[in-house]
Design a protein around this motif. Structure first.
Motif, PDB file in Angstrom:
ATOM      1  N   LYS D  85     -70.041   1.345  26.121  1.00 29.40           N
ATOM      2  CA  LYS D  85     -69.156   0.843  25.068  1.00 29.40           C
ATOM      3  C   LYS D  85     -69.834   0.978  23.700  1.00 29.40           C
ATOM      4  N   SER D  86     -71.116   0.685  23.669  1.00 28.80           N
ATOM      5  CA  SER D  86     -71.858   0.844  22.417  1.00 28.80           C
ATOM      6  C   SER D  86     -72.002   2.313  22.038  1.00 28.80           C
ATOM      7  N   TYR D  87     -72.352   3.150  23.019  1.00 25.37           N
ATOM      8  CA  TYR D  87     -72.470   4.595  22.729  1.00 25.37           C
ATOM      9  C   TYR D  87     -71.194   5.104  22.067  1.00 25.37           C
ATOM     10  N   LYS D  88     -70.057   4.656  22.610  1.00 25.38           N
ATOM     11  CA  LYS D  88     -68.783   5.189  22.106  1.00 25.38           C
ATOM     12  C   LYS D  88     -68.555   4.752  20.661  1.00 25.38           C
ATOM     13  N   ALA D  89     -68.846   3.488  20.375  1.00 24.94           N
ATOM     14  CA  ALA D  89     -68.633   3.004  19.006  1.00 24.94           C
ATOM     15  C   ALA D  89     -69.579   3.713  18.043  1.00 24.94           C
ATOM     16  N   MET D  97     -70.013  13.975  15.903  1.00 24.62           N
ATOM     17  CA  MET D  97     -70.609  15.150  15.269  1.00 24.62           C
ATOM     18  C   MET D  97     -72.126  15.011  15.117  1.00 24.62           C
ATOM     19  N   LEU D  98     -72.618  13.789  15.096  1.00 28.22           N
ATOM     20  CA  LEU D  98     -74.072  13.592  15.096  1.00 28.22           C
ATOM     21  C   LEU D  98     -74.529  13.514  16.546  1.00 28.22           C
ATOM     22  N   GLY D  99     -75.262  14.524  16.965  1.00 34.23           N
ATOM     23  CA  GLY D  99     -75.603  14.617  18.387  1.00 34.23           C
ATOM     24  C   GLY D  99     -76.835  13.821  18.765  1.00 34.23           C
ATOM     25  N   ARG D 100     -77.584  13.372  17.770  1.00 30.37           N
ATOM     26  CA  ARG D 100     -78.876  12.765  18.102  1.00 30.37           C
ATOM     27  C   ARG D 100     -79.074  11.423  17.412  1.00 30.37           C
ATOM     28  N   THR D 101     -78.058  10.603  17.458  1.00 30.73           N
ATOM     29  CA  THR D 101     -78.202   9.247  16.922  1.00 30.73           C
ATOM     30  C   THR D 101     -79.277   8.507  17.731  1.00 30.73           C
ATOM     31  N   PRO D 102     -79.793   7.391  17.191  1.00 26.74           N
ATOM     32  CA  PRO D 102     -80.944   6.742  17.846  1.00 26.74           C
ATOM     33  C   PRO D 102     -80.709   6.364  19.301  1.00 26.74           C
ATOM     34  N   ASP D 103     -79.458   6.063  19.676  1.00 23.68           N
ATOM     35  CA  ASP D 103     -79.213   5.639  21.055  1.00 23.68           C
ATOM     36  C   ASP D 103     -79.511   6.749  22.058  1.00 23.68           C
ATOM     37  N   PHE D 104     -79.526   8.005  21.616  1.00 21.08           N
ATOM     38  CA  PHE D 104     -79.798   9.096  22.548  1.00 21.08           C
ATOM     39  C   PHE D 104     -81.192   8.957  23.168  1.00 21.08           C
ATOM     40  N   VAL D 297     -70.451  10.687  26.564  1.00 22.92           N
ATOM     41  CA  VAL D 297     -69.628   9.698  25.852  1.00 22.92           C
ATOM     42  C   VAL D 297     -69.444  10.152  24.399  1.00 22.92           C
ATOM     43  N   ARG D 298     -70.527  10.621  23.817  1.00 15.19           N
ATOM     44  CA  ARG D 298     -70.432  11.174  22.455  1.00 15.19           C
ATOM     45  C   ARG D 298     -69.488  12.372  22.439  1.00 15.19           C
ATOM     46  N   GLY D 299     -69.600  13.238  23.450  1.00 11.77           N
ATOM     47  CA  GLY D 299     -68.708  14.390  23.535  1.00 11.77           C
ATOM     48  C   GLY D 299     -67.245  13.976  23.544  1.00 11.77           C
ATOM     49  N   LEU D 300     -66.972  12.858  24.184  1.00 10.40           N
ATOM     50  CA  LEU D 300     -65.586  12.391  24.235  1.00 10.40           C
ATOM     51  C   LEU D 300     -65.011  12.169  22.829  1.00 10.40           C
TER      52      LEU D 300
END
Lengths: 481, 481, 481, 481
Positions: D85-89, D97-104, D297-300
């Motif tokens: 849920k957090s990844y999606k938000a 479009m940002l593929g490498r946010t800190p959660d990655f 999830v980011r891809g979604l």
């Protein structure tokens, strides 16, 4: 008609000066000096230079004068081959990236001239004679004629005659003894900012009720009421050629053309409120065949460049020893070969019109036309798959000049290729396949000759199917008891 | 060498009688009378009939005698065109469904003859002279020569020389002054059961260490130790032509060939324990070019039939007014046109060998060869999408004759097509695309000229890439500061 | 209503005896003894056996009695999962090759029962009550109900009401106090020859003017005027299972159904001359959701079998060490996984209807439904590319028993696989991918749930697009000056 | 270790100031103020803001303190769902479009921490304890850790150990009691310029002989010898958001990282000269599973945005009434649904490691990971086919403000959409699909999780194939006589 100085060296560039109808990035711009046009203008100048330097290839004798070979009315297969040889050399100037060099519409004008009787006449004007005169005028002045044919995409669910927006196409507002007045718009009027004149017409498909829009005429760029609004340029002036070797050299600007109560004298009008004539303008005069012939020859240059880039990339990155990479490259070379085959076949299977004009086979041209965008897409995709991440991470040209970053050059060189050469090739790959320039080229291939679905449908409808149907009949007749 | 009666009408059929090496469905079978072969034999008889009935097309003057035009050693483009005209008429007998009619190997024999010096000699035999003699023998006796080239797929991860199974290919067991003894197998020896002789050879790719397998020779079918085991036939004798119009007429049986200590006299041997000669046999003699030329002409017939079926189906089911169906049909007609273009281009771009033989362009042939299976697959798929459920539910021919089912005919007729015609066309669609016959044809197109991956890789490796590479160099040179 | 003996072991087969409406290969046939049906009948018997042998999985308690779990009206996600577990085990009987096992229409009947109020009533009949009674009747008698929904493809350019042919669909001829009389046809009525009854209805899409065709009812196979005409069987009685391991075991016959003035009593009628009710019959009752759920679970079995065959082939032919083959196999396993994911998601994202019925997500089901045929096609194609020529040349089972051909077994064995096992696997590959059986399975996947184009269009139209549209609005709002 | 201020509002931006290792367009640049980074930095700030504003979603209680939920070591499926849920938000901040946010990398660090015993120890350091300490350090300081894993593409035909270029990867130069010294390069180190630290490691695939390169460590950006050279930015400062709504907001710069004799203290080292440990680093610790979970999830989000743009375009251009356009849009919505299904299935089918960590199914993740780039490519292509020429000819924002061009606005409006809204949506379409930004996003999807060929091959190799193989055995056993 207005007269232009004959295009000796420099004449074309002189004509570009002082033009005030062109808008770029929100402001009116001088095309002769703006960096956004220098690449394209340079290519057109080379086009004219070729006529001087290799007149045996690029000109024909018209009486005592040389004229552009693209304007030759061909009467033999050899004539077609001569024209093709010139088309190819012209395309090679820009590696096929300029889709609307002067020979494109010239190829149409030659056949429109020869089949001008199709255009008929009305009490105000003899359209057939107008076309003949216009052809001679273009020939004698060696002009660069572009064209506007595509209507803005406003509401694709309605026919033209039912559109509310008065700029949905070019519309006849009024007419009198002297001429006609038109208002409206055309989109993707490629190279319009640097053409001398535009040939305005519709693609076939008008319906009864669309009479107001059933019009064709020649439009000098400087007529009052003409505005040419450029799309955002692909040229990137802040970058060195090294960084954008294609975009900075070969951007042909697509433009949006707005006509606001523009007066066109009768002698420049070719179709007037006549849906049938508007619909026959492109096909029945064989204009589609001849522009298609030029178009696919130009496509060949483009295909060769992209295939060449993939080959050089695979070599540089040492991928060309893998059989699956060899297969991908072989797919591309097979496509190049099919394009060559189609061009040769369009000429070998040409037909002679009643008027004695030899016409490349539309079946051959449209067959490759339908398949070429898919082939080109595969070329783009193969290029992307080879250059992949490497192409996404190239440093700026200035990075190599920065003494702080001296290890950059070492780190990106291989035994055979130094870092600058490596990076330059990757930049070329990106420009050709990934950046706006390359993708515009891809989208352009898909749509510049019309909706691919309609090209295929037309191929089926027009193809000589008798032999294939006979075969079905024969196999069914085997059953004879 | 053994002599055969010259193939006048009936000679071929007579040769088929009494053959005892052919097994079908578990039993030894007489090919001359078995219904499984009647279709294919009928086609071969028509092949010979054409030589009598249209000798201007199908024969050339060899001294005073007629000989099969496929055996002509061509020295001009016109010769190629003559051969092509014959290939096409032969292909049309079976709508291209017979992939290995006599003209296929004849095309190879002509160029093997002309370039026989490639084969050299050894102390036992002059292979070059053997090939010349064999060519003359085939020509004079007007034989039907098939071929066996593909090795059984036992373990694709090992080279031949490391295979344990002694039937992994055809292997030299021993040799003496009189000849050689071979044991082994070849798979997919198409039409072998009804050929006169087979040309046994390897496709290129043998490696040092494979010497035992590096062999080529001519094999009369009735040599002791030869067994030909047919795959299960597509012919369905319990069905009427109405139900299986293709399978029951045009099944060319693929066979599995087993050689068990077969003695081959030296004069029938062309390659002996020589990996290099084995590898050059097909390419360096231009056999691939000439069989490829025949092959793609034959492919054209097949493409025309399948496209014709789709067109007639769309018409009958009233689907051909929909633009998306027109597009699909146009895709197919565009493919037919690209095949035609490629054939013409392979001839127009032919080259002359040192021996004075004109050779169709391998680049053109392999370009279409690589793409043709994909095109043909689209043809099959389009056919399936048009006939869809209707093709899956056709009643048996006898249902229409059953008086209980009189309403069947009414229920399946349309205003324009009666129920029998409708059903027959759907049966043809199923045979061509969905039933075993049609799918075998599809798989055959994919693989009969070799692994598509290797065809593409070879195209890349052999293609003249200089122009494309120059273009890349030119565009990179734009950067000149 | 007629009563049947409850389906204890043997009851089903007993019901199949003495049926006289079925025609095969032109003659009336006894389905209970004809070899063409033995495979399918055997599968249906196993379906009933599972209810006895694993009643915890395949039955639910309906009062004191067991009833088929497929008829359970599900009210929780766990209920869906229970039903799915049974669907999968039933599908595994035939590896998913039987598309219309009894649980398919049972899944529909359960939801039609629960939402029967949608069907309303007219002065002659209460259609809602009819549906409830029919559900109970099927449940208590444990019947096998097939269905007929697809109209013969006569002229796709006209709506039903404008068709001239009176068999263009099932049409109401007359009605009175007792019932209705219907005439017409349905095509691809799969398994009809061995079903107890058929549910006759239309897919949505009828238009005003189609009232005569707007009808739904239950049809016992033995009603007067019913004729079931089978398509030609895939079963090949002259071949051993070894040669056709799928076709000879799992052919579910598609049939053509003709109704000739068939009387249907009112209590078996569910829709009568009502275009709206006909159009809501399949979707608004969630019948599509529940049959779709069964359908994609069945598809999973099929996908697993085909992927398994490819894996075993690659292993046997020693291809599975090549990375490009591994990639192809990984594509297939990824598809199997996506099917599993979609099934799980259709259950996890299920919704509860007002009537308290839990309904699998139609968005999830149609998403995989649209993509599954393409995935399955890739499975077929990969199989063909792996087995390639080897699959085209397998000898007959009897060849291995023929002592003349003893070297056949040696020649086709590898270190790990003997010739019989090798050939059997290749025969399976051919049956699954190339022969009529396998291709019918492929075509069936493409069309059995409706035209793929319409499935996709429906997915778009019905999908909750609000979040995606909000995202576009948000990104555009970034521009806030 | 160095300490950072805890990331309250503004802390992150403060950390970005004064950094002197970043080069852009040839010059050293201040990332905190350069417009090229403002979009990406803004997104990272929003990431931190979400932790403050919606701590219930984005944080977990770590003792008394909040910590980023992406660092939670999950022990139940519910934990995975919370993280998702957090990844999606977070993904929705940039529409994926940002593929490498800190959660990655946080997702990786959590599982590396929990499975750190895999890393072992040597006489200089306890790598397992180092990893635990590093995890705590990142958690307590709420850092943004990027990563560098991909080696420069120098010569793909050689293993690392045989490369001549000393920058072919990151290489251990020396070591002593205090730490190690490394030299070398990594490419496509996305977001490196604005990360706090980088986790340096290798993807699996190292071979014996590659020991010098078998290294992993944490790298603060400001260590001496570190240089980060940005690729040319997609941000176009001369254009308004209107013209480039994505590029100007969401460019995450990919960078080239050069390390020149950089000293790394032992407590930041995780793998040292150990090929096995290097190869297990990503897979055996389940880092691939958890980053893959975040990644899809980011891809979604990305898929939803592109599908939304196509939907809105079709609506605006009045194309969405055509069935073939509806089909294309339905294909896209079906893909969105398959992504959702795969995410849900990866969680539902998760497994528990010995260490008690719940791990999303790698089979589910890699199945969609392999297919997602193709789906995304279709999204890009559909977008291009809908916007086609219109997208190629949009005027500049300033054109609409130029009073000379007042008719531009009239000419481009429809009944429902004014010219500015129309143009803005077309600009969005171009940025998303055609311009450098959109194509970089496409190429990125294809390669950011590794070579698709290897993803598929890995899926096959790791998949549980037992059920599928059993099915093949069962069907073959049918043959039992």
């Amino acid at each position: 008609m207005q007269t232009y100085e004959f295009s000796a060296k420099g004449a074309y560039l002189k004509r570009m000066k002082g033009r005030n109808s062109v808008y770029l990035n929100g402001v009116q711009v001088d095309v002769a000096t703006s960096p956004a046009f220098s690449g394209a203008i340079g290519c057109i100048e080379k086009y004219y230079d070729l006529q001087e330097e290799q007149s045996d290839i690029h000109c024909f004798k018209d009486g005592n004068q040389n004229a552009a070979i693209s304007l030759l009315v061909p009467s033999t297969v050899e004539d077609l081959q001569r024209k093709r040889k010139s088309y190819k050399a012209v395309a090679d100037i820009s590696f096929g990236m300029l889709g609307r060099t002067p020979d494109f519409i010239n190829a149409a004008l030659a056949t429109l001239y020869a089949h001008s009787k199709q255009l008929g006449s009305n009490p105000f004007a003899n359209f057939s004679e107008n076309m003949k005169a216009y052809y001679n005028y273009v020939k004698e002045n060696n002009l660069f004629v572009g064209h506007g044919a595509i209507n803005p995409q406003i509401d694709r669910s309605l026919p033209l005659g039912s559109q509310i927006n008065e700029y949905a196409a070019v519309r006849i507002v009024s007419h009198d003894q002297k001429g006609i007045v038109v208002t409206g718009a055309k989109m993707i009027v490629t190279l319009a900012p640097i053409a001398d004149e535009l040939l305005i017409f519709n693609m076939p498909g008008l319906k009864p009720g669309d009479e107001d829009y059933a019009v064709s005429f020649a439009l000098p760029i400087d007529y009052p009421g003409v505005k040419i609004i450029c799309r955002k340029p692909m040229v990137k002036p802040v970058y060195h050629h090294f960084d954008h070797p294609l975009a900075n050299a070969f951007d042909e600007i697509d433009a949006y053309l707005i006509l606001n109560e523009v007066f066109i004298p009768w002698d420049k009008v070719f179709v007037f409120r006549d849906v049938d004539k508007s619909n026959l303008f492109y096909d029945k005069t064989f204009a589609r065949n001849h522009t298609g012939h030029q178009g696919i020859v130009r496509g060949l240059s483009k295909a060769e460049l992209l295939t060449g880039i993939s080959i050089q990339l695979a070599k540089m990155l040492k991928l060309d020893g893998f059989i699956n990479v060899q297969e991908k490259l072989g797919e591309l070379t097979s496509y190049v070969e099919l394009v060559k085959a189609s061009i040769a076949w369009s000429e070998a299977d040409a037909t002679l019109s009643e008027e004695g004009v030899i016409t490349p086979s539309i079946s051959a041209i449209q067959a490759i036309r339908y398949n070429f965008p898919k082939m080109y897409e595969t070329m783009v995709k193969t290029l992307q798959s080879l250059a992949a991440g490497s192409m996404l991470s190239t440093p700026h040209y200035q990075d190599f000049l920065n003494s702080d970053l001296s290890d950059l050059a070492s780190s990106l060189s291989t035994g055979e290729t130094d870092a600058l050469s490596r990076t330059k090739l990757l930049n070329l790959a990106w420009d050709a396949s990934g950046d706006g320039f390359g993708q515009r080229q891809l989208v352009y291939e898909f749509f510049h000759a019309g909706d691919p679905m309609r090209i295929a449908a037309g191929h089926f409808l027009n193809y000589d199917k008798s032999n294939m149907i006979n075969m079905v009949d024969r196999v069914l007749l085997h059953d004879n008891d």
